[in-house]
Design a protein around this motif. Structure first.
Motif, mmCIF file in Angstrom:
data_model
loop_
_atom_site.group_PDB
_atom_site.id
_atom_site.type_symbol
_atom_site.label_atom_id
_atom_site.label_comp_id
_atom_site.label_asym_id
_atom_site.label_seq_id
_atom_site.Cartn_x
_atom_site.Cartn_y
_atom_site.Cartn_z
ATOM 1 N N VAL A 396 0.858 -1.190 0.000
ATOM 2 C CA VAL A 396 0.000 0.000 0.000
ATOM 3 C C VAL A 396 0.892 1.238 0.000
ATOM 4 C CG1 VAL A 396 -1.779 1.299 1.231
ATOM 5 C CG2 VAL A 396 -1.826 -1.205 1.263
ATOM 6 N N VAL A 397 0.699 2.105 -0.999
ATOM 7 C CA VAL A 397 1.418 3.379 -1.081
ATOM 8 C C VAL A 397 0.466 4.467 -0.593
ATOM 9 C CG1 VAL A 397 2.686 4.965 -2.569
ATOM 10 C CG2 VAL A 397 2.728 2.511 -3.048
ATOM 11 N N TYR A 398 0.913 5.272 0.374
ATOM 12 C CA TYR A 398 -0.011 6.177 1.070
ATOM 13 C C TYR A 398 0.631 7.542 1.340
ATOM 14 C CZ TYR A 398 2.705 5.354 5.321
ATOM 15 O OH TYR A 398 3.725 5.305 6.237
ATOM 16 N N HIS A 399 -0.199 8.496 1.773
ATOM 17 C CA HIS A 399 0.253 9.837 2.154
ATOM 18 C C HIS A 399 0.741 9.804 3.603
ATOM 19 C CE1 HIS A 399 -1.334 11.694 -1.468
ATOM 20 N NE2 HIS A 399 -2.508 11.143 -1.247
ATOM 21 N N LYS A 400 2.020 9.986 3.809
ATOM 22 C CA LYS A 400 2.590 9.861 5.152
ATOM 23 C C LYS A 400 2.043 10.917 6.117
ATOM 24 C CE LYS A 400 7.003 9.669 7.631
ATOM 25 N NZ LYS A 400 8.488 9.741 7.499
ATOM 26 N N GLY A 401 1.880 12.152 5.641
ATOM 27 C CA GLY A 401 1.499 13.224 6.542
ATOM 28 C C GLY A 401 0.007 13.337 6.794
#
Length: 631
Positions: A396-401
């Motif tokens: 899963v590639v996601y928005h860290k912030g």
């Protein structure tokens, strides 16, 4: 002729060993001795060992286009080692998994074996330090062969060889940019080998020779107190700049003062003792010195004005250099750089089929704002999809912030199946790693976006457009679309897409959550030729009714007819027949379904005029749509 002889000998050697390279039209052999290639054996040695690994006996042959592209990549690195390459930036844009890095490995091994190249040294510039250990192992390097120059002392400790004595020096993009800021590469002695500039610089992953310099009024204001006592003249100049920017407004330009000349304070002195964020603001303040800088109002900002320009991030005399970047075929920055300067030269590439890739797209808002406001709903969609294949691994590639950095934990907490088989990779770390290449299921839980002003400034830099000229909207849109294609390509190719036979990608199922306004389906077909794009349907939710549904339809109709101008909230309220402002805010503007619909349409509340409150709706995503063509 020596190089042609070497290549011919390499082709003859491969035929004698019955390698599958026979699918590549061979050159006429001038030397059939497999142990001696005359005065230039480096190319033949590297090419022979490369193809022997990629296509051993009994394995599918290397397609002709790929074989040619890999051979030409090796030839160009050999030319650099021989000192015959012209000062250009040579781009190899072969797709992930085809063999660019493998070609580099075999070239370095052959170089270190070559008696004729004992004084030739390599500089490997990487985006991720984590790749160094793997490359050291793949290249079979002894500690005496290499060194690491980075800000990470642990990585530097992989070898005790001094950097200036190592034939192979590993470093990072950031280190090169830092050491070469405002100076020529040849003067950066830290990268030298025995007092001389290294002959073979290799740049792995993206190369962006220009960077946006941005400084806004809030950032300027934050510098006043830290500088007031130590450098009062500088603090006074900053106060004056704040006033000048606010008075000038946005949309024009302003002549930036020569900061050091006006204050007598050097950048080094001004940054001493400051925290990193203030030091970076000062760097921008000084970088803009003496320029006509553009003034822009950041999207949805109330009173902030940004001063913008660009600067060179990589010195021209790094050339000749080979750039290994699969995004070279999809990123508009490279096309513009090549067109406007002629300094970029594309090496032969090859087509790759993505018919084994199936991408499922869910039309849903998925930016940081959407994750902050609807994390539970989005995480549930991701978790349900992962649960649908309970025995398989997922990436899963996601928005860290977004959502306070809790997206991975939230998704894992909603799973009914084993969470240990799920890997998470945040945007920003989605390049240059092979750790997940075995995973056949990947989810992009949103797309990465830049500020619209950044796309404009990139268009100006790479398109050669000065601050007194209008930047064409079509070019800005092409730059924006290219950046999206680049990030999606890199993210999906962390998984099994990068595997396969070379001519075809490995079997993979990808799932992307993106608003319809992103036109991601068209971007996918252009980025991954031959892939199959399907719809990923979200769990059905209750449709909005009453005044909320009517408001959504009014907004849709309004921006369908006129997408380029704002829609005043007063006009929407009048169309709904709502006279009470607080009632309108509570029942319509703050309703979850209305806010979700705005996000889906790419519409946000903005401030028009001098007031402090948001009073209008405006389309915010126009770039990709403008370059959209037939599928």
């Amino acid at each position: 002729m020596a190089l042609a002889s070497a290549l011919a000998a390499g082709a003859a050697c491969v035929r004698q060993h019955k390698s599958a390279l026979v699918v590549q039209t061979p050159l006429s052999p001038l030397n059939r001795d497999c142990t001696s290639y005359g005065s230039n054996s480096l190319a033949a040695d590297a090419i022979f060992s490369l193809f022997k690994q990629l296509a051993p006996c009994g394995v599918d042959p290397i397609p002709r286009e790929i074989a040619t592209a890999l051979r030409e990549l090796v030839v160009k690195m050999v030319a650099m080692a021989d000192g015959t390459a012209p000062p250009r930036f040579f781009l190899s844009s072969l797709d992930p998994g085809v063999g660019k890095t493998t070609a580099l490995v075999h070239f370095v091994k052959a170089l270190l074996r070559s008696e004729q190249h004992e004084g030739v040294a390599v500089l490997l510039c990487l985006s991720r330090l984590e790749e160094i250990t793997r490359l050291v192992e793949d290249m079979g390097l002894n500690e005496a062969d290499f060194a690491v120059l980075s800000s990470d002392e642990g990585m530097n400790g992989l070898s005790t060889t001094p950097p200036r004595e190592a034939r192979v020096l590993f470093t990072t993009h950031a280190m090169v940019k830092s050491r070469c800021k405002g100076r020529q590469f040849r003067t950066a002695e830290a990268f030298h080998f025995q007092g001389e500039v290294r002959s073979v610089p290799i740049w792995d992953e993206e190369m962006l020779p220009g960077e946006v310099v941005s400084l806004d009024t809030d950032q300027l204001a934050s510098l006043r107190d830290p500088l007031r006592l130590s450098h009062p003249s500088l603090a006074g100049l900053i106060e004056g700049l704040e006033s000048d920017l606010r008075a000038a407004g946005c949309g024009g330009s302003i002549a930036w003062p020569k900061v050091e000349e006006a204050t007598g304070v050097t950048l080094f002195a001004a940054q001493r003792g400051l925290e990193p964020r203030h030091a970076s603001y000062l760097d921008a303040l000084y970088a803009l010195s003496g320029r006509d800088v553009l003034l822009r109002k950041p999207h949805n900002a109330k009173t902030v004005i940004s001063a913008l320009d660009t600067r060179d991030a990589i010195p021209d005399d790094l050339a000749p250099v080979v750039v290994l970047d699969a995004s070279g075929r999809v990123r508009e920055t490279y096309a513009q750089w090549q067109r406007t300067t002629g300094k970029l030269v594309r090496l032969p590439s090859a087509k790759k089929s993505y018919r084994n890739l199936v991408v499922h797209v869910m039309d849903n808002a998925s930016g940081k704002t959407a994750w902050n406001s609807n994390a539970a709903g989005l995480a549930l969609e991701v978790a349900r999809k992962i649960d649908s294949k309970p025995e398989e691994e997922w990436l899963v590639v996601y928005h860290k912030g977004a959502n306070g950095g809790r997206i991975p934990e939230q998704i894992k907490g909603l799973l009914d199946t084993n969470p240990d088989r799920v890997r998470f990779l945040n945007w920003g770390k989605h390049q240059g790693t092979n750790d997940y290449r075995h995973i056949r299921n990947v989810i992009l839980a949103g797309l990465i976006n830049y500020r619209q002003t950044d796309y404009e400034m990139m268009a100006r830099y790479y398109g050669g457009i000065s601050s007194d000229q209008e930047a064409p909207k079509a070019l800005i849109s092409e730059i924006e679309a290219g950046e999206h294609r680049h990030h999606v390509l890199q993210a999906l190719c962390r998984a099994s897409v990068r595997q396969g036979s070379g001519a075809e990608c490995g079997p993979c199922n990808a799932y992307i959550i993106a608003p319809k306004r992103s036109r991601v389906r068209s971007l996918l077909r252009k980025t991954f030729p031959g892939c199959e794009v399907r719809s990923w349907s979200p769990v059905k939710q209750k449709a909005p009714t009453g005044q909320v549904a009517k408001a959504i339809e009014i907004v849709k109709a309004r921006f369908s007819e006129n997408p380029d101008s704002p829609f005043m909230l007063l006009d929407l309220r009048d169309a709904l027949g709502i006279t009470d402002i607080s009632n309108f805010k509570r029942r319509i503007r703050e309703h979850k379904a209305f806010k979700s619909a705005l996000e889906q349409m790419g519409v946000e509340e903005v401030t028009i005029g001098k007031g402090a409150n948001k009073n209008a709706l405006e389309m915010t995503w126009k770039g990709v749509a403008l370059v959209e063509g037939p599928d």
